[in-house]
Scaffold this motif. Structure first.
Motif, PDB file in Angstrom:
ATOM      1  N   MET A   1       0.804  -1.221   0.000  1.00  0.00           N
ATOM      2  CA  MET A   1       0.000   0.000   0.000  1.00  0.00           C
ATOM      3  C   MET A   1       0.824   1.251   0.000  1.00  0.00           C
ATOM      4  SD  MET A   1      -2.725  -0.825   2.851  1.00  0.00           S
ATOM      5  CE  MET A   1      -3.757  -2.224   2.680  1.00  0.00           C
ATOM      6  N   GLN A   2       0.273   2.246  -0.644  1.00  0.00           N
ATOM      7  CA  GLN A   2       0.876   3.556  -0.557  1.00  0.00           C
ATOM      8  C   GLN A   2       0.344   4.158   0.721  1.00  0.00           C
ATOM      9  OE1 GLN A   2      -1.378   6.708  -2.631  1.00  0.00           O
ATOM     10  NE2 GLN A   2      -1.328   6.750  -0.441  1.00  0.00           N
ATOM     11  N   LYS A   3       1.244   4.568   1.616  1.00  0.00           N
ATOM     12  CA  LYS A   3       0.811   4.926   2.955  1.00  0.00           C
ATOM     13  C   LYS A   3       0.600   6.416   3.197  1.00  0.00           C
ATOM     14  CE  LYS A   3       4.099   1.960   4.404  1.00  0.00           C
ATOM     15  NZ  LYS A   3       4.029   0.729   3.570  1.00  0.00           N
ATOM     16  N   LYS A   4       0.757   7.248   2.210  1.00  0.00           N
ATOM     17  CA  LYS A   4       0.608   8.686   2.452  1.00  0.00           C
ATOM     18  C   LYS A   4      -0.857   9.029   2.634  1.00  0.00           C
ATOM     19  CE  LYS A   4       2.903  12.803   1.077  1.00  0.00           C
ATOM     20  NZ  LYS A   4       3.560  13.585   0.140  1.00  0.00           N
ATOM     21  N   GLY A   5      -1.167   9.741   3.694  1.00  0.00           N
ATOM     22  CA  GLY A   5      -2.548  10.144   3.913  1.00  0.00           C
ATOM     23  C   GLY A   5      -3.456   8.983   4.260  1.00  0.00           C
ATOM     24  N   LEU A   6      -2.875   7.866   4.661  1.00  0.00           N
ATOM     25  CA  LEU A   6      -3.672   6.683   4.957  1.00  0.00           C
ATOM     26  C   LEU A   6      -4.158   6.698   6.400  1.00  0.00           C
ATOM     27  CD1 LEU A   6      -4.624   3.778   4.327  1.00  0.00           C
ATOM     28  CD2 LEU A   6      -2.351   2.995   4.931  1.00  0.00           C
TER      29      LEU A   6
ATOM     30  N   THR B   1      -2.726   6.709  17.749  1.00  0.00           N
ATOM     31  CA  THR B   1      -1.417   7.346  17.600  1.00  0.00           C
ATOM     32  C   THR B   1      -1.601   8.856  17.694  1.00  0.00           C
ATOM     33  OG1 THR B   1      -1.642   7.520  15.210  1.00  0.00           O
ATOM     34  CG2 THR B   1      -0.610   5.533  16.063  1.00  0.00           C
ATOM     35  N   LYS B   2      -0.449   9.538  17.911  1.00  0.00           N
ATOM     36  CA  LYS B   2      -0.484  11.008  18.003  1.00  0.00           C
ATOM     37  C   LYS B   2      -1.083  11.624  16.742  1.00  0.00           C
ATOM     38  CE  LYS B   2       3.901  12.076  18.762  1.00  0.00           C
ATOM     39  NZ  LYS B   2       4.698  11.016  19.401  1.00  0.00           N
ATOM     40  N   GLU B   3      -0.792  10.955  15.612  1.00  0.00           N
ATOM     41  CA  GLU B   3      -1.181  11.525  14.320  1.00  0.00           C
ATOM     42  C   GLU B   3      -2.685  11.494  14.099  1.00  0.00           C
ATOM     43  OE1 GLU B   3       1.248   9.459  14.824  1.00  0.00           O
ATOM     44  OE2 GLU B   3       3.048  10.545  14.198  1.00  0.00           O
ATOM     45  N   PHE B   4      -3.393  10.669  14.837  1.00  0.00           N
ATOM     46  CA  PHE B   4      -4.838  10.576  14.685  1.00  0.00           C
ATOM     47  C   PHE B   4      -5.485  11.739  15.399  1.00  0.00           C
ATOM     48  CE2 PHE B   4      -8.585   8.214  13.604  1.00  0.00           C
ATOM     49  CZ  PHE B   4      -9.516   8.527  14.582  1.00  0.00           C
ATOM     50  N   GLN B   5      -6.002  12.687  14.609  1.00  0.00           N
ATOM     51  CA  GLN B   5      -6.485  13.915  15.218  1.00  0.00           C
ATOM     52  C   GLN B   5      -7.986  13.933  15.457  1.00  0.00           C
ATOM     53  OE1 GLN B   5      -4.551  16.047  16.409  1.00  0.00           O
ATOM     54  NE2 GLN B   5      -2.603  15.498  15.461  1.00  0.00           N
ATOM     55  N   GLU B   6      -8.681  12.997  14.830  1.00  0.00           N
ATOM     56  CA  GLU B   6     -10.144  13.039  14.940  1.00  0.00           C
ATOM     57  C   GLU B   6     -10.607  12.629  16.328  1.00  0.00           C
ATOM     58  OE1 GLU B   6     -10.584  11.578  10.375  1.00  0.00           O
ATOM     59  OE2 GLU B   6     -12.081  10.854  11.799  1.00  0.00           O
ATOM     60  N   GLN B   7     -11.890  12.861  16.542  1.00  0.00           N
ATOM     61  CA  GLN B   7     -12.497  12.485  17.819  1.00  0.00           C
ATOM     62  C   GLN B   7     -12.608  10.966  17.905  1.00  0.00           C
ATOM     63  OE1 GLN B   7     -13.069  14.320  20.323  1.00  0.00           O
ATOM     64  NE2 GLN B   7     -15.214  14.574  20.845  1.00  0.00           N
ATOM     65  N   VAL B   8     -12.258  10.403  19.061  1.00  0.00           N
ATOM     66  CA  VAL B   8     -12.406   8.963  19.247  1.00  0.00           C
ATOM     67  C   VAL B   8     -13.757   8.713  19.913  1.00  0.00           C
ATOM     68  CG1 VAL B   8     -11.400   6.907  20.281  1.00  0.00           C
ATOM     69  CG2 VAL B   8      -9.941   8.768  19.573  1.00  0.00           C
TER      70      VAL B   8
ATOM     71  N   GLU C   1      -3.449  12.828  33.635  1.00  0.00           N
ATOM     72  CA  GLU C   1      -4.290  12.678  32.452  1.00  0.00           C
ATOM     73  C   GLU C   1      -3.548  13.104  31.181  1.00  0.00           C
ATOM     74  OE1 GLU C   1      -7.686  11.756  33.065  1.00  0.00           O
ATOM     75  OE2 GLU C   1      -7.849  11.461  30.919  1.00  0.00           O
ATOM     76  N   GLU C   2      -2.814  14.225  31.277  1.00  0.00           N
ATOM     77  CA  GLU C   2      -2.177  14.827  30.102  1.00  0.00           C
ATOM     78  C   GLU C   2      -1.133  13.928  29.474  1.00  0.00           C
ATOM     79  OE1 GLU C   2      -4.066  17.025  32.656  1.00  0.00           O
ATOM     80  OE2 GLU C   2      -1.960  16.907  33.238  1.00  0.00           O
ATOM     81  N   ASN C   3      -0.327  13.251  30.293  1.00  0.00           N
ATOM     82  CA  ASN C   3       0.742  12.456  29.694  1.00  0.00           C
ATOM     83  C   ASN C   3       0.391  10.983  29.586  1.00  0.00           C
ATOM     84  OD1 ASN C   3       1.178  11.431  32.285  1.00  0.00           O
ATOM     85  ND2 ASN C   3       2.854  12.828  32.718  1.00  0.00           N
ATOM     86  N   SER C   4      -0.883  10.643  29.714  1.00  0.00           N
ATOM     87  CA  SER C   4      -1.242   9.225  29.738  1.00  0.00           C
ATOM     88  C   SER C   4      -1.547   8.642  28.372  1.00  0.00           C
ATOM     89  CB  SER C   4      -2.450   9.011  30.645  1.00  0.00           C
ATOM     90  OG  SER C   4      -3.567   9.665  30.092  1.00  0.00           O
ATOM     91  N   THR C   5      -1.581   9.482  27.323  1.00  0.00           N
ATOM     92  CA  THR C   5      -2.031   8.923  26.051  1.00  0.00           C
ATOM     93  C   THR C   5      -0.943   8.722  25.014  1.00  0.00           C
ATOM     94  OG1 THR C   5      -2.575  11.107  25.227  1.00  0.00           O
ATOM     95  CG2 THR C   5      -4.333   9.869  26.344  1.00  0.00           C
ATOM     96  N   GLU C   6       0.290   8.652  25.432  1.00  0.00           N
ATOM     97  CA  GLU C   6       1.346   8.363  24.462  1.00  0.00           C
ATOM     98  C   GLU C   6       1.461   6.850  24.324  1.00  0.00           C
ATOM     99  OE1 GLU C   6       5.078  10.079  25.480  1.00  0.00           O
ATOM    100  OE2 GLU C   6       6.091   9.106  23.811  1.00  0.00           O
TER     101      GLU C   6
END
Lengths: 207, 248
Positions: free
Chosen positions: A146-151, A183-190, B52-57
Protein backbone atom coordinates in the motif's frame (compact mmCIF):
# COMPACT_ATOMS: atom_id res chain seq x y z
CA UNK A 1 9.27 -25.34 41.87
CA UNK A 2 7.70 -27.57 44.52
CA UNK A 3 3.95 -28.01 44.56
CA UNK A 4 1.76 -28.37 47.63
CA UNK A 5 2.13 -32.16 47.47
CA UNK A 6 5.90 -32.00 47.44
CA UNK A 7 6.49 -32.94 43.84
CA UNK A 8 8.92 -30.83 41.82
CA UNK A 9 7.61 -29.39 38.56
CA UNK A 10 9.28 -27.15 36.08
CA UNK A 11 7.23 -23.98 35.96
CA UNK A 12 7.13 -22.19 32.63
CA UNK A 13 9.35 -19.23 33.11
CA UNK A 14 8.36 -15.73 32.06
CA UNK A 15 11.84 -15.57 30.60
CA UNK A 16 10.25 -17.39 27.71
CA UNK A 17 13.49 -18.94 26.60
CA UNK A 18 13.58 -22.70 26.38
CA UNK A 19 16.84 -23.77 28.01
CA UNK A 20 17.37 -26.85 25.87
CA UNK A 21 16.79 -24.88 22.74
CA UNK A 22 19.45 -22.42 23.76
CA UNK A 23 22.10 -24.99 24.72
CA UNK A 24 21.89 -27.22 21.66
CA UNK A 25 23.87 -26.29 18.58
CA UNK A 26 21.92 -26.45 15.35
CA UNK A 27 22.90 -29.38 13.13
CA UNK A 28 22.54 -29.12 9.34
CA UNK A 29 19.50 -31.40 9.62
CA UNK A 30 17.97 -29.06 12.21
CA UNK A 31 18.62 -26.10 9.95
CA UNK A 32 16.97 -27.87 7.01
CA UNK A 33 13.93 -28.79 9.11
CA UNK A 34 13.71 -25.23 10.41
CA UNK A 35 13.86 -23.84 6.88
CA UNK A 36 11.14 -26.21 5.72
CA UNK A 37 8.91 -25.19 8.61
CA UNK A 38 9.58 -21.51 7.96
CA UNK A 39 8.61 -22.01 4.32
CA UNK A 40 5.40 -23.73 5.32
CA UNK A 41 4.60 -20.89 7.69
CA UNK A 42 5.17 -18.16 5.15
CA UNK A 43 2.42 -15.65 4.73
CA UNK A 44 1.26 -15.07 1.14
CA UNK A 45 -0.73 -11.99 0.20
CA UNK A 46 -2.46 -12.35 -3.16
CA UNK A 47 -4.14 -9.41 -4.81
CA UNK A 48 -6.66 -9.85 -7.60
CA UNK A 49 -5.83 -8.73 -11.15
CA UNK A 50 -7.77 -5.50 -10.88
CA UNK A 51 -5.76 -4.24 -7.95
CA UNK A 52 -2.69 -2.33 -9.06
CA UNK A 53 0.17 -2.07 -6.64
CA UNK A 54 1.10 -0.11 -4.70
CA UNK A 55 -2.58 0.17 -3.79
CA UNK A 56 -3.76 3.70 -3.41
CA UNK A 57 -5.55 3.68 -0.11
CA UNK A 58 -7.12 6.46 1.94
CA UNK A 59 -8.89 4.40 4.60
CA UNK A 60 -8.08 0.88 5.69
CA UNK A 61 -10.26 -0.92 8.22
CA UNK A 62 -8.85 -4.17 9.58
CA UNK A 63 -11.10 -6.52 11.55
CA UNK A 64 -9.08 -9.09 13.48
CA UNK A 65 -10.69 -12.13 15.04
CA UNK A 66 -14.05 -13.79 14.52
CA UNK A 67 -16.10 -11.22 16.40
CA UNK A 68 -14.70 -8.23 14.58
CA UNK A 69 -14.97 -10.07 11.25
CA UNK A 70 -18.59 -10.92 12.03
CA UNK A 71 -19.25 -7.28 12.85
CA UNK A 72 -18.09 -6.26 9.38
CA UNK A 73 -20.13 -9.04 7.76
CA UNK A 74 -23.29 -8.06 9.62
CA UNK A 75 -23.16 -4.29 9.37
CA UNK A 76 -20.87 -3.20 6.57
CA UNK A 77 -20.16 -5.78 3.91
CA UNK A 78 -22.51 -6.75 1.12
CA UNK A 79 -22.00 -8.05 -2.39
CA UNK A 80 -23.37 -4.91 -4.02
CA UNK A 81 -21.07 -2.21 -2.70
CA UNK A 82 -17.95 -4.24 -1.97
CA UNK A 83 -15.72 -6.47 -4.08
CA UNK A 84 -13.02 -8.91 -3.01
CA UNK A 85 -9.59 -7.71 -4.09
CA UNK A 86 -7.21 -9.85 -2.13
CA UNK A 87 -6.62 -12.79 0.14
CA UNK A 88 -3.99 -13.86 2.65
CA UNK A 89 -2.98 -17.49 2.64
CA UNK A 90 -1.27 -18.90 5.68
CA UNK A 91 -0.94 -22.01 7.77
CA UNK A 92 -0.11 -22.55 11.43
CA UNK A 93 -0.94 -25.06 14.15
CA UNK A 94 -4.24 -23.40 14.87
CA UNK A 95 -5.67 -22.76 11.44
CA UNK A 96 -5.29 -22.88 7.71
CA UNK A 97 -6.97 -20.26 5.59
CA UNK A 98 -9.40 -21.41 2.95
CA UNK A 99 -8.38 -20.44 -0.57
CA UNK A 100 -11.90 -19.68 -1.71
CA UNK A 101 -13.39 -16.22 -1.52
CA UNK A 102 -16.88 -17.58 -0.86
CA UNK A 103 -16.35 -18.14 2.80
CA UNK A 104 -18.60 -19.36 5.54
CA UNK A 105 -18.57 -17.53 8.87
CA UNK A 106 -17.08 -20.65 10.47
CA UNK A 107 -14.11 -20.79 8.11
CA UNK A 108 -10.72 -19.32 8.87
CA UNK A 109 -10.02 -16.67 6.30
CA UNK A 110 -8.34 -13.38 5.63
CA UNK A 111 -9.92 -11.37 2.83
CA UNK A 112 -9.58 -7.85 1.49
CA UNK A 113 -12.55 -5.92 0.14
CA UNK A 114 -12.68 -2.65 -1.79
CA UNK A 115 -15.57 -0.19 -1.85
CA UNK A 116 -16.70 -0.10 -5.47
CA UNK A 117 -17.86 3.54 -5.31
CA UNK A 118 -14.53 4.65 -3.77
CA UNK A 119 -11.73 2.19 -4.52
CA UNK A 120 -9.39 3.85 -2.03
CA UNK A 121 -11.43 2.43 0.85
CA UNK A 122 -10.23 -1.02 1.85
CA UNK A 123 -11.50 -3.49 4.40
CA UNK A 124 -9.77 -6.55 5.75
CA UNK A 125 -11.57 -9.37 7.49
CA UNK A 126 -9.10 -11.59 9.27
CA UNK A 127 -10.82 -14.37 11.17
CA UNK A 128 -7.83 -16.72 11.15
CA UNK A 129 -5.30 -16.73 13.92
CA UNK A 130 -1.99 -15.23 12.83
CA UNK A 131 0.79 -16.81 14.91
CA UNK A 132 3.54 -14.83 16.66
CA UNK A 133 6.16 -15.58 14.05
CA UNK A 134 3.79 -14.65 11.21
CA UNK A 135 2.49 -11.33 12.56
CA UNK A 136 5.40 -9.23 11.39
CA UNK A 137 5.36 -10.89 7.97
CA UNK A 138 1.62 -10.23 7.64
CA UNK A 139 2.18 -6.64 8.56
CA UNK A 140 5.05 -6.05 6.16
CA UNK A 141 3.44 -7.84 3.23
CA UNK A 142 0.02 -6.23 3.58
CA UNK A 143 1.19 -2.69 4.29
CA UNK A 144 4.05 -3.14 1.86
CA UNK A 145 1.52 -3.34 -0.96
CA UNK A 146 0.00 0.00 0.00
CA UNK A 147 0.88 3.56 -0.56
CA UNK A 148 0.81 4.93 2.96
CA UNK A 149 0.61 8.69 2.45
CA UNK A 150 -2.55 10.14 3.91
CA UNK A 151 -3.67 6.68 4.96
CA UNK A 152 -5.97 6.31 7.94
CA UNK A 153 -6.00 2.87 9.53
CA UNK A 154 -8.67 1.60 11.89
CA UNK A 155 -8.17 -1.71 13.67
CA UNK A 156 -11.12 -3.56 15.15
CA UNK A 157 -10.61 -6.44 17.54
CA UNK A 158 -12.04 -8.04 20.65
CA UNK A 159 -10.63 -9.27 23.94
CA UNK A 160 -12.24 -11.27 26.73
CA UNK A 161 -13.62 -9.13 29.56
CA UNK A 162 -11.85 -11.44 32.00
CA UNK A 163 -8.51 -10.13 30.68
CA UNK A 164 -9.42 -6.53 31.47
CA UNK A 165 -7.68 -5.19 34.54
CA UNK A 166 -9.65 -2.84 36.69
CA UNK A 167 -9.98 -1.90 40.33
CA UNK A 168 -13.41 -3.45 40.68
CA UNK A 169 -14.21 -7.04 39.74
CA UNK A 170 -14.83 -7.75 36.05
CA UNK A 171 -18.03 -9.59 37.05
CA UNK A 172 -19.77 -6.33 37.84
CA UNK A 173 -18.59 -4.54 34.70
CA UNK A 174 -21.23 -3.66 32.16
CA UNK A 175 -20.01 -5.41 29.05
CA UNK A 176 -19.40 -5.37 26.19
CA UNK A 177 -17.59 -2.03 26.24
CA UNK A 178 -15.27 -0.20 23.89
CA UNK A 179 -11.77 1.09 24.50
CA UNK A 180 -9.36 2.67 22.08
CA UNK A 181 -5.69 3.27 21.44
CA UNK A 182 -4.62 5.91 18.99
CA UNK A 183 -1.42 7.35 17.60
CA UNK A 184 -0.48 11.01 18.00
CA UNK A 185 -1.18 11.52 14.32
CA UNK A 186 -4.84 10.58 14.68
CA UNK A 187 -6.48 13.91 15.22
CA UNK A 188 -10.14 13.04 14.94
CA UNK A 189 -12.50 12.49 17.82
CA UNK A 190 -12.41 8.96 19.25
CA UNK A 191 -15.84 7.49 19.94
CA UNK A 192 -14.92 5.84 23.24
CA UNK A 193 -12.54 6.16 26.22
CA UNK A 194 -8.87 5.32 25.77
CA UNK A 195 -7.46 2.08 27.11
CA UNK A 196 -5.95 2.73 30.52
CA UNK A 197 -2.82 1.13 31.85
CA UNK A 198 -2.12 -1.54 32.95
CA UNK A 199 -4.17 -2.94 30.07
CA UNK A 200 -2.35 -3.68 26.85
CA UNK A 201 -3.03 -5.08 23.40
CA UNK A 202 -0.95 -7.85 21.90
CA UNK A 203 -0.49 -9.97 18.78
CA UNK A 204 -1.68 -8.88 15.34
CA UNK A 205 -3.72 -5.87 16.44
CA UNK A 206 -0.64 -4.63 18.33
CA UNK A 207 1.66 -5.27 15.41
CA UNK B 1 30.77 8.48 27.23
CA UNK B 2 27.28 7.01 27.29
CA UNK B 3 26.13 4.10 29.36
CA UNK B 4 23.43 1.79 28.02
CA UNK B 5 21.30 0.13 30.67
CA UNK B 6 19.00 -2.68 29.64
CA UNK B 7 17.23 -5.77 30.95
CA UNK B 8 17.30 -9.38 29.91
CA UNK B 9 13.87 -11.01 29.71
CA UNK B 10 14.55 -13.48 32.50
CA UNK B 11 12.98 -15.36 35.40
CA UNK B 12 10.53 -13.18 37.29
CA UNK B 13 11.09 -10.37 34.76
CA UNK B 14 13.26 -8.80 37.47
CA UNK B 15 15.54 -6.94 35.07
CA UNK B 16 12.58 -5.40 33.28
CA UNK B 17 10.89 -4.38 36.54
CA UNK B 18 14.13 -2.80 37.74
CA UNK B 19 14.42 -0.86 34.46
CA UNK B 20 10.83 0.36 34.91
CA UNK B 21 11.87 1.77 38.28
CA UNK B 22 14.87 3.53 36.76
CA UNK B 23 12.87 5.09 33.91
CA UNK B 24 10.03 6.09 36.21
CA UNK B 25 12.18 7.54 39.01
CA UNK B 26 14.54 9.48 36.77
CA UNK B 27 11.60 10.67 34.65
CA UNK B 28 13.44 9.71 31.49
CA UNK B 29 12.40 10.88 28.04
CA UNK B 30 11.56 8.40 25.31
CA UNK B 31 13.87 8.95 22.36
CA UNK B 32 13.19 6.01 20.11
CA UNK B 33 12.20 2.39 19.68
CA UNK B 34 13.33 -0.83 18.03
CA UNK B 35 11.17 -1.84 15.06
CA UNK B 36 11.82 -5.54 15.40
CA UNK B 37 10.26 -8.83 14.37
CA UNK B 38 12.04 -10.63 17.20
CA UNK B 39 9.68 -9.74 20.05
CA UNK B 40 5.96 -10.52 20.45
CA UNK B 41 4.08 -7.34 19.47
CA UNK B 42 2.29 -5.36 22.14
CA UNK B 43 1.05 -1.84 22.57
CA UNK B 44 -0.56 0.20 25.32
CA UNK B 45 -0.77 3.70 26.64
CA UNK B 46 2.08 5.37 28.53
CA UNK B 47 3.13 3.05 31.39
CA UNK B 48 4.82 5.87 33.26
CA UNK B 49 1.87 8.26 33.14
CA UNK B 50 1.52 10.53 36.11
CA UNK B 51 -1.48 12.57 35.01
CA UNK B 52 -4.29 12.68 32.45
CA UNK B 53 -2.18 14.83 30.10
CA UNK B 54 0.74 12.46 29.69
CA UNK B 55 -1.24 9.23 29.74
CA UNK B 56 -2.03 8.92 26.05
CA UNK B 57 1.35 8.36 24.46
CA UNK B 58 1.54 4.91 22.88
CA UNK B 59 4.18 2.52 24.12
CA UNK B 60 5.46 -0.65 22.43
CA UNK B 61 7.66 -3.64 23.14
CA UNK B 62 11.18 -2.23 22.80
CA UNK B 63 11.78 1.43 23.54
CA UNK B 64 14.78 3.61 24.28
CA UNK B 65 14.84 6.37 26.90
CA UNK B 66 17.57 8.87 27.70
CA UNK B 67 18.82 11.15 30.43
CA UNK B 68 21.55 13.32 28.95
CA UNK B 69 22.53 14.85 32.31
CA UNK B 70 23.69 11.44 33.49
CA UNK B 71 24.86 10.30 30.02
CA UNK B 72 22.45 7.44 30.43
CA UNK B 73 20.48 5.58 27.78
CA UNK B 74 18.00 2.90 28.80
CA UNK B 75 16.42 0.21 26.64
CA UNK B 76 13.24 -1.39 27.96
CA UNK B 77 11.99 -4.70 26.57
CA UNK B 78 8.36 -5.50 27.28
CA UNK B 79 7.56 -8.81 25.65
CA UNK B 80 9.10 -12.28 25.21
CA UNK B 81 11.20 -13.37 22.25
CA UNK B 82 9.58 -15.11 19.34
CA UNK B 83 10.87 -18.65 18.84
CA UNK B 84 14.27 -18.76 17.10
CA UNK B 85 14.53 -14.97 17.10
CA UNK B 86 16.63 -14.28 20.17
CA UNK B 87 19.91 -14.70 18.30
CA UNK B 88 19.12 -12.19 15.54
CA UNK B 89 17.96 -9.78 18.23
CA UNK B 90 21.22 -10.09 20.15
CA UNK B 91 23.21 -9.54 16.96
CA UNK B 92 21.15 -6.48 16.05
CA UNK B 93 21.46 -5.14 19.58
CA UNK B 94 25.23 -5.51 19.79
CA UNK B 95 25.72 -3.99 16.37
CA UNK B 96 23.57 -1.04 17.49
CA UNK B 97 25.68 -0.71 20.64
CA UNK B 98 28.81 -0.51 18.52
CA UNK B 99 27.42 1.86 15.91
CA UNK B 100 25.85 4.24 18.43
CA UNK B 101 29.13 4.36 20.31
CA UNK B 102 27.73 3.42 23.69
CA UNK B 103 30.87 3.08 25.72
CA UNK B 104 29.43 0.68 28.28
CA UNK B 105 26.49 -1.66 28.65
CA UNK B 106 24.96 -2.78 31.93
CA UNK B 107 22.59 -5.73 31.70
CA UNK B 108 20.13 -6.40 34.51
CA UNK B 109 19.09 -10.00 34.79
CA UNK B 110 18.09 -12.88 37.05
CA UNK B 111 18.61 -16.61 37.40
CA UNK B 112 16.59 -19.49 38.82
CA UNK B 113 17.00 -19.59 42.60
CA UNK B 114 16.31 -23.31 42.70
CA UNK B 115 19.41 -24.05 40.61
CA UNK B 116 21.81 -22.67 43.22
CA UNK B 117 24.34 -25.03 44.70
CA UNK B 118 24.92 -25.42 48.46
CA UNK B 119 27.36 -22.52 48.66
CA UNK B 120 25.20 -20.18 46.64
CA UNK B 121 22.28 -20.79 49.00
CA UNK B 122 24.19 -18.87 51.67
CA UNK B 123 24.94 -15.18 51.57
CA UNK B 124 23.90 -12.64 49.01
CA UNK B 125 21.62 -13.62 46.11
CA UNK B 126 23.22 -10.93 43.95
CA UNK B 127 25.97 -11.55 41.43
CA UNK B 128 27.95 -9.62 38.84
CA UNK B 129 29.96 -10.32 35.70
CA UNK B 130 32.36 -8.05 33.81
CA UNK B 131 33.71 -8.53 30.31
CA UNK B 132 37.54 -8.37 30.19
CA UNK B 133 37.46 -4.88 28.66
CA UNK B 134 35.27 -3.55 31.46
CA UNK B 135 37.29 -5.41 34.09
CA UNK B 136 40.30 -3.37 33.00
CA UNK B 137 38.37 -0.13 33.31
CA UNK B 138 36.41 -0.58 36.53
CA UNK B 139 37.68 -3.78 38.12
CA UNK B 140 39.13 -1.86 41.03
CA UNK B 141 35.93 0.09 41.63
CA UNK B 142 33.86 -3.07 41.72
CA UNK B 143 36.31 -4.73 44.10
CA UNK B 144 35.71 -1.91 46.58
CA UNK B 145 31.99 -2.69 46.52
CA UNK B 146 32.65 -6.19 47.83
CA UNK B 147 30.42 -7.78 45.25
CA UNK B 148 30.31 -11.47 44.45
CA UNK B 149 31.22 -12.65 40.98
CA UNK B 150 28.93 -15.19 39.33
CA UNK B 151 30.50 -18.62 39.84
CA UNK B 152 31.28 -20.90 36.94
CA UNK B 153 29.96 -24.42 37.14
CA UNK B 154 31.34 -27.73 35.99
CA UNK B 155 30.09 -28.48 32.51
CA UNK B 156 29.39 -32.05 33.63
CA UNK B 157 28.22 -31.83 37.24
CA UNK B 158 29.45 -34.74 39.31
CA UNK B 159 32.50 -35.37 37.13
CA UNK B 160 35.46 -33.87 38.92
CA UNK B 161 37.92 -32.56 36.39
CA UNK B 162 35.83 -31.01 33.67
CA UNK B 163 35.95 -27.45 32.36
CA UNK B 164 34.11 -24.80 34.26
CA UNK B 165 31.56 -22.92 32.24
CA UNK B 166 29.26 -19.99 32.72
CA UNK B 167 25.68 -21.14 33.27
CA UNK B 168 22.83 -18.73 33.85
CA UNK B 169 19.61 -20.78 33.99
CA UNK B 170 16.51 -18.67 33.52
CA UNK B 171 18.61 -15.76 32.37
CA UNK B 172 17.21 -15.55 28.87
CA UNK B 173 19.71 -13.89 26.53
CA UNK B 174 22.10 -12.92 29.35
CA UNK B 175 24.73 -15.56 28.69
CA UNK B 176 24.64 -15.05 24.92
CA UNK B 177 24.97 -11.27 25.19
CA UNK B 178 27.77 -11.58 27.73
CA UNK B 179 29.83 -14.13 25.81
CA UNK B 180 29.38 -12.20 22.56
CA UNK B 181 30.43 -8.97 24.27
CA UNK B 182 33.52 -10.67 25.67
CA UNK B 183 34.62 -11.75 22.21
CA UNK B 184 33.72 -8.43 20.56
CA UNK B 185 35.55 -6.25 23.05
CA UNK B 186 32.43 -4.57 24.37
CA UNK B 187 32.53 -3.22 27.93
CA UNK B 188 29.59 -5.02 29.51
CA UNK B 189 28.57 -5.67 33.09
CA UNK B 190 25.86 -8.12 34.09
CA UNK B 191 24.09 -7.63 37.40
CA UNK B 192 21.78 -10.45 38.37
CA UNK B 193 19.72 -11.75 41.24
CA UNK B 194 18.74 -15.31 42.07
CA UNK B 195 14.98 -15.49 42.31
CA UNK B 196 11.83 -17.49 41.55
CA UNK B 197 8.62 -16.63 39.74
CA UNK B 198 6.07 -14.94 41.96
CA UNK B 199 5.66 -11.38 43.15
CA UNK B 200 9.00 -10.12 41.92
CA UNK B 201 8.62 -6.49 42.93
CA UNK B 202 10.84 -6.91 46.01
CA UNK B 203 13.46 -8.61 43.80
CA UNK B 204 13.35 -5.63 41.45
CA UNK B 205 13.99 -3.24 44.33
CA UNK B 206 16.93 -5.32 45.56
CA UNK B 207 18.43 -5.42 42.06
CA UNK B 208 17.96 -1.72 41.38
CA UNK B 209 19.55 -0.82 44.73
CA UNK B 210 22.46 -3.13 43.86
CA UNK B 211 22.86 -1.24 40.59
CA UNK B 212 22.67 2.05 42.50
CA UNK B 213 25.57 1.05 44.76
CA UNK B 214 27.78 1.33 41.70
CA UNK B 215 26.14 3.84 39.37
CA UNK B 216 24.73 6.16 42.03
CA UNK B 217 21.70 7.03 39.89
CA UNK B 218 19.83 8.33 42.89
CA UNK B 219 21.06 9.34 46.32
CA UNK B 220 21.28 6.32 48.57
CA UNK B 221 20.27 6.80 52.15
CA UNK B 222 20.40 4.43 55.04
CA UNK B 223 16.64 4.70 55.58
CA UNK B 224 13.87 2.53 54.05
CA UNK B 225 14.81 0.91 50.80
CA UNK B 226 11.51 1.34 48.95
CA UNK B 227 10.78 5.00 49.36
CA UNK B 228 13.41 6.38 46.97
CA UNK B 229 12.27 4.65 43.78
CA UNK B 230 9.07 5.73 42.06
CA UNK B 231 6.71 2.89 41.16
CA UNK B 232 5.21 3.41 37.69
CA UNK B 233 1.44 3.65 37.36
CA UNK B 234 1.40 0.56 35.09
CA UNK B 235 2.36 -1.66 38.04
CA UNK B 236 -1.21 -1.38 39.30
CA UNK B 237 -3.27 -4.55 39.31
CA UNK B 238 -0.25 -6.78 38.64
CA UNK B 239 -2.20 -9.81 39.73
CA UNK B 240 -5.50 -9.07 38.05
CA UNK B 241 -8.68 -7.15 38.64
CA UNK B 242 -10.51 -6.61 41.90
CA UNK B 243 -12.40 -9.50 43.46
CA UNK B 244 -16.18 -9.82 43.26
CA UNK B 245 -17.65 -9.07 46.70
CA UNK B 246 -19.99 -12.05 46.27
CA UNK B 247 -16.94 -14.28 46.70
CA UNK B 248 -16.91 -13.71 50.43
Amino acid sequence: MATFFGEVVVAPSRAGLDEEEEAREETPEDREIRREIEKKREVDVLWSGGAQQPLVCSRFVVAIGRNAAAFLSSFILDSVCWEVVGVVKLWNEWCKTSSTTNVLPTDSFCLFYRLISDPTVLLCQCSCYVAEDQQFQWLEKVFGSMQKKGLQVTILSTCPVADYKTQESTLTLVSPFLKALKTKEFQEQVCCPLLEQPNIVRDLPAA
Amino acid sequence: FTLLLQPAVSVGNVGQLAIDLVISTLDMTKVGYFYTDCLVPMVGNNPYATAEENSTELSINAEVYSLPSKKLVVLQIRSPFIKNKYRPFCEALLSWVKSSKCARVVLLSSSHAYQRDDEQLLGTPLRYLLTPDLEKAVGGQVKELNWKEMEKVASYPGVSDTDKVLHIPGGGITKLLFTESCSEGIQMAVLLKFCSEGDNIPDAFVLVNYLNEWLQLIKSEVSTVRSKWKIPSSWRLLFGSGLPPALF
